[in-house]
Write a protein that holds these residues in place. Structure first.
Motif, short mmCIF file in Angstrom:
data_model
loop_
_atom_site.label_atom_id
_atom_site.label_comp_id
_atom_site.label_asym_id
_atom_site.label_seq_id
_atom_site.Cartn_x
_atom_site.Cartn_y
_atom_site.Cartn_z
N LYS A 119 0.90 -1.34 -0.11
CA LYS A 119 0.09 0.04 -0.13
C LYS A 119 0.90 1.06 0.01
O LYS A 119 1.86 1.58 0.99
CB LYS A 119 -0.65 0.15 1.39
N ARG A 128 -1.31 -6.22 -5.25
CA ARG A 128 -1.26 -7.50 -4.81
C ARG A 128 0.00 -8.08 -4.45
O ARG A 128 1.10 -7.38 -4.91
CB ARG A 128 -2.05 -8.39 -5.38
N ASN A 133 -1.52 -4.01 -9.73
CA ASN A 133 -2.22 -3.10 -9.06
C ASN A 133 -3.65 -3.16 -8.99
O ASN A 133 -4.32 -3.69 -10.01
CB ASN A 133 -2.03 -1.72 -10.06
N PHE A 134 -4.45 -3.03 -8.01
CA PHE A 134 -5.68 -3.26 -7.66
C PHE A 134 -6.62 -2.06 -7.22
O PHE A 134 -7.63 -1.88 -7.28
CB PHE A 134 -6.12 -4.71 -7.36
N GLU A 135 -6.01 -1.24 -6.38
CA GLU A 135 -6.68 -0.10 -5.95
C GLU A 135 -5.75 1.19 -6.22
O GLU A 135 -4.58 1.08 -6.20
CB GLU A 135 -7.07 -0.17 -4.57
N GLY A 136 -6.54 2.21 -5.94
CA GLY A 136 -5.70 3.77 -6.16
C GLY A 136 -5.37 3.92 -7.58
O GLY A 136 -5.88 3.41 -8.46
N PRO A 137 -4.59 4.87 -7.76
CA PRO A 137 -4.30 5.50 -9.06
C PRO A 137 -3.15 4.72 -9.82
O PRO A 137 -3.06 5.13 -11.06
CB PRO A 137 -3.99 6.86 -8.86
N ALA A 138 -2.52 3.88 -9.47
CA ALA A 138 -1.41 3.31 -10.19
C ALA A 138 -1.74 2.66 -11.23
O ALA A 138 -2.62 1.81 -11.04
CB ALA A 138 -0.61 2.13 -9.28
N PRO A 139 -1.31 3.08 -12.39
CA PRO A 139 -1.74 2.82 -13.71
C PRO A 139 -1.26 1.15 -14.14
O PRO A 139 -1.76 0.71 -14.99
CB PRO A 139 -1.19 3.79 -14.61
N ARG A 140 -0.27 0.89 -13.67
CA ARG A 140 0.52 -0.42 -13.96
C ARG A 140 1.01 -1.15 -12.89
O ARG A 140 1.40 -0.80 -11.84
CB ARG A 140 1.30 -0.32 -15.15
N VAL B 186 -4.93 11.32 -6.73
CA VAL B 186 -5.71 10.08 -6.39
C VAL B 186 -6.69 9.52 -7.57
O VAL B 186 -6.70 8.42 -7.54
CB VAL B 186 -6.21 10.31 -5.34
N LEU B 273 -11.04 -1.29 -1.88
CA LEU B 273 -11.20 -0.45 -2.98
C LEU B 273 -10.75 -1.00 -4.41
O LEU B 273 -9.38 -0.52 -5.08
CB LEU B 273 -10.14 0.79 -2.66
N SER B 274 -11.20 -2.11 -4.69
CA SER B 274 -10.70 -2.71 -6.02
C SER B 274 -11.11 -1.93 -7.17
O SER B 274 -12.20 -2.12 -7.70
CB SER B 274 -11.19 -4.19 -6.17
N ASN B 275 -10.35 -1.14 -7.82
CA ASN B 275 -10.52 -0.23 -8.87
C ASN B 275 -10.57 -0.99 -10.38
O ASN B 275 -9.71 -1.91 -10.68
CB ASN B 275 -9.63 1.14 -9.10
N ARG B 354 -14.99 7.25 -9.12
CA ARG B 354 -14.18 6.59 -8.35
C ARG B 354 -14.85 6.13 -7.03
O ARG B 354 -14.78 5.09 -6.40
CB ARG B 354 -12.65 7.37 -7.77
N LYS B 360 -11.37 3.39 -12.31
CA LYS B 360 -9.90 3.80 -12.31
C LYS B 360 -9.78 4.86 -13.29
O LYS B 360 -9.51 6.03 -13.21
CB LYS B 360 -9.11 2.61 -12.24
N TYR B 361 -9.50 4.25 -14.56
CA TYR B 361 -9.28 5.09 -15.75
C TYR B 361 -10.37 4.71 -16.85
O TYR B 361 -10.82 3.75 -17.10
CB TYR B 361 -7.90 4.93 -16.47
N PRO B 366 -1.57 1.97 -20.19
CA PRO B 366 -0.13 1.80 -19.49
C PRO B 366 0.84 1.77 -20.40
O PRO B 366 2.12 2.27 -19.99
CB PRO B 366 -0.33 0.72 -18.37
N ASN B 371 -3.44 7.37 -19.75
CA ASN B 371 -4.56 7.10 -18.86
C ASN B 371 -5.05 8.48 -18.52
O ASN B 371 -4.67 9.19 -18.22
CB ASN B 371 -4.02 6.67 -17.68
#
Lengths: 180, 372
Positions: A119, A128, A133-140, B186, B273-275, B354, B360-361, B366, B371
């Motif tokens: 996190k 994970r 990536n599965f939550e928040g803004p991280a694109p990859r 965010v 928060l699974s985006n 969100r 997410k996007y 990516p 994005n």
């Protein structure tokens, strides 16, 4: 056509030796510009040189992390986070090295063992255990590094070669180490 | 009793609630149309800009701060040296806002009675910039520098340990003036929130004098004569900037989760928060198949949505509701306003998407660092 005369601070009709004729003006001008370019060029060269340190106290990009038995199945090893900026994840079938650089803006996430996720404290990106990536803004997903066995049986992480999931590089056999 | 109030504040400070409240309140506080104005007066919001409104606002803020300074969790945020400017901001922003709106409402009443604005009574003799104004500024500057030095010595200005890339504080907060940007980050890709949006904000602010050529309200305070412009600016400034700074300071805790201002910062607070990207919603959830190999085919819906968002509403408005406005200001100005306005509006839209459906996007590539 009026003859162009360059005279600095002098009467046009002045006949003293100080007067500069056209040819002299251009050659002095050239000398001036060359000197100016050399000075500024030298200055900027030094500036740019200054940006590259003489000695780098950086940990080696390729390093041994121990023997396969040092890693418990299902655990994320955070021992190498501080010095080498990698997490070593040992899953049921093998082992891989994850970069500790968040793919959003480059902060260092924390491994939360109870939640079983990485996190990031900067913008809340979550990854994970696999690095996906599965939550928040991280694109990859987090990047993985090359892992292999050295001749003495130790595991080596080579950070010069990275593998990105979105490019399909995690399929590459160099990106993980199969262990029993 | 106080605990119930604190709990209430904790609950409504969740952004889904507080941001909605702010968005609903904004047009009632700064009514852009006659319809909103009717309710503005009906609910008595106009009294906020009178003397009793000032007393009310400052009592509320002071009560909040008293509650905060006596609360074991809120005091940690309030007394953190980094956050002192925000505590000052609690008073400064309502104060400046009240001063401007109070004079604007006075003038609106005068103009309605057919009188000249209050500023007409200003002394006719002009004061020189040099030395009169610059002299005052110099004194202010010196006094403020003395104040800053004394203050920084007193609080022991927070120098932290040497930077260590392996130890990121949790939560990691930007300086207070960047917390709005951090909050935008965010919801958006770093390229958009960190570079494109700041450029849009600066470009949009610079464009204001060229797109808003309304001569009214020049040289005197007035709300009614430029109510739409003031409403748009106030929403952008208060809801999309000041509010986000407050969110970043008070409502964001460990792991960048939301916490109420009077809530314990429990680092193990679990928030699911699974985006999901729009492409995954379309292909995987709606059409029950894998994502296509081709990037453009995968993201086509996102491109369609973004293009439609920037094209369709302006086109429809130009034909219907804003027809006169469009004819008056011409297509260049109109499309500039619409572009900046829709870009600004995309922030709350993305925030809600969100919060509600974990989107997410809208376009997620990516592979190309693209994005939206």
């Amino acid at each position: 056509m009026a003859k162009p005369t360059a005279s600095i601070g002098k009467n046009e009709n002045s006949t003293t030796d100080n007067s500069v004729d056209r040819k002299g003006f251009i050659s002095w001008m050239t000398v001036g510009w060359v000197a100016f370019s050399a000075a500024t060029g030298g200055f900027f060269t030094m500036m740019i040189r200054f940006l590259f340190p003489n000695v780098l106290f950086e940990p080696p990009q390729s390093f041994k992390i121990g023997y396969p038995d040092d890693f418990t199945k299902g655990m994320v090893d955070i021992r190498f986070k501080k010095k080498y900026a990698v997490w070593i994840v040992r899953d049921q079938s093998g082992l891989y090295a994850l970069s500790t650089v968040c793919t959003h803006l480059g902060c260092t996430p924390n491994w939360l063992n109870t939640e079983q996720k990485f996190k990031c404290p900067c913008h809340g990106s979550g990854f994970r255990k696999t690095g996906v990536n599965f939550e928040g803004p991280a694109p990859r997903p987090l990047e993985r590094f090359k892992v292999y066995r050295a001749e003495d049986g130790q595991i080596v992480v080579d950070k010069t070669k990275k593998f990105q999931q979105e490019k399909g590089e995690w399929e590459n056999p160099e990106s993980f180490l199969e262990l029993a | 009793m106080i605990d119930i109030i604190k709990h209430f504040i904790n609950v409504i400070s969740n952004p889904t609630i507080s941001f909605t409240l702010l968005t609903v309140l904004a047009p009632l506080l700064f009514p852009p149309t006659d319809w909103f104005e009717k309710y503005h007066f009906k609910f008595g919001f106009n009294r906020l800009w009178k003397k009793e409104g000032a007393y009310f606002m400052f009592s509320c803020i002071t009560l909040f701060l008293i509650a905060g300074y006596t609360d074991e969790f809120a005091i940690k945020i309030l007394t953190k040296p980094d956050n002192i400017p925000i505590v000052l901001m609690f008073y400064l922003i309502p104060l400046t806002l009240w001063l401007a709106m109070n004079q604007a409402y006075n003038n609106d009443e005068r103009l309605a009675r057919g009188e000249a604005p209050l500023e007409q009574n200003d002394p006719k003799d002009k004061v020189l910039v040099w030395p009169d104004l610059v002299y005052i500024e110099l004194i202010c500057l010196l006094l403020f520098m003395v104040f800053l030095i004394v203050w920084s010595v007193y609080i022991g200005a927070p120098l932290e340990e040497p930077a260590n890339p392996a130890a990121t504080p949790n939560p990691s907060k930007a300086p207070w003036y960047f917390l709005g940007l951090q909050e935008m980050l965010v919801y958006f890709d770093p390229w958009i929130a960190g570079i494109i949006f700041p450029i849009f904000i600066m470009g949009g602010l610079m464009a204001i004098p060229y797109i808003d050529t309304n001569k009214k309200g020049q040289g005197y305070y007035s709300f009614k004569e430029r109510r739409i412009a003031i409403f748009i600016f106030m929403y952008g400034w208060l809801a999309l900037w000041v509010y986000l700074i407050i969110v970043g300071t008070f409502f964001r805790g460990p792991n960048w989760n939301f916490y109420g201002p009077f809530e314990l910062w429990d680092a193990h607070k679990v928030e699911a928060l699974s985006n999901v990207n729009l492409s995954e919603y379309l292909w995987v959830k709606a059409w029950n198949q894998g994502l296509p190999e081709n990037i453009l085919a995968r993201e086509f819906l996102g491109f369609v949505v973004v293009i439609l968002y920037f094209v369709v509403p302006p086109a429809i408005l130009a034909k219907t509701y804003l027809k006169e406005f469009y004819l008056k200001i011409g297509s260049t100005r109109y499309s500039t306003i619409m572009f900046f306005g829709l870009a600004m509006l995309s922030l709350p839209i993305k925030m809600y998407l969100r919060w509600t459906i974990n989107l997410k996007y809208i376009i997620a590539i990516p592979e190309w660092f693209f994005n939206i």
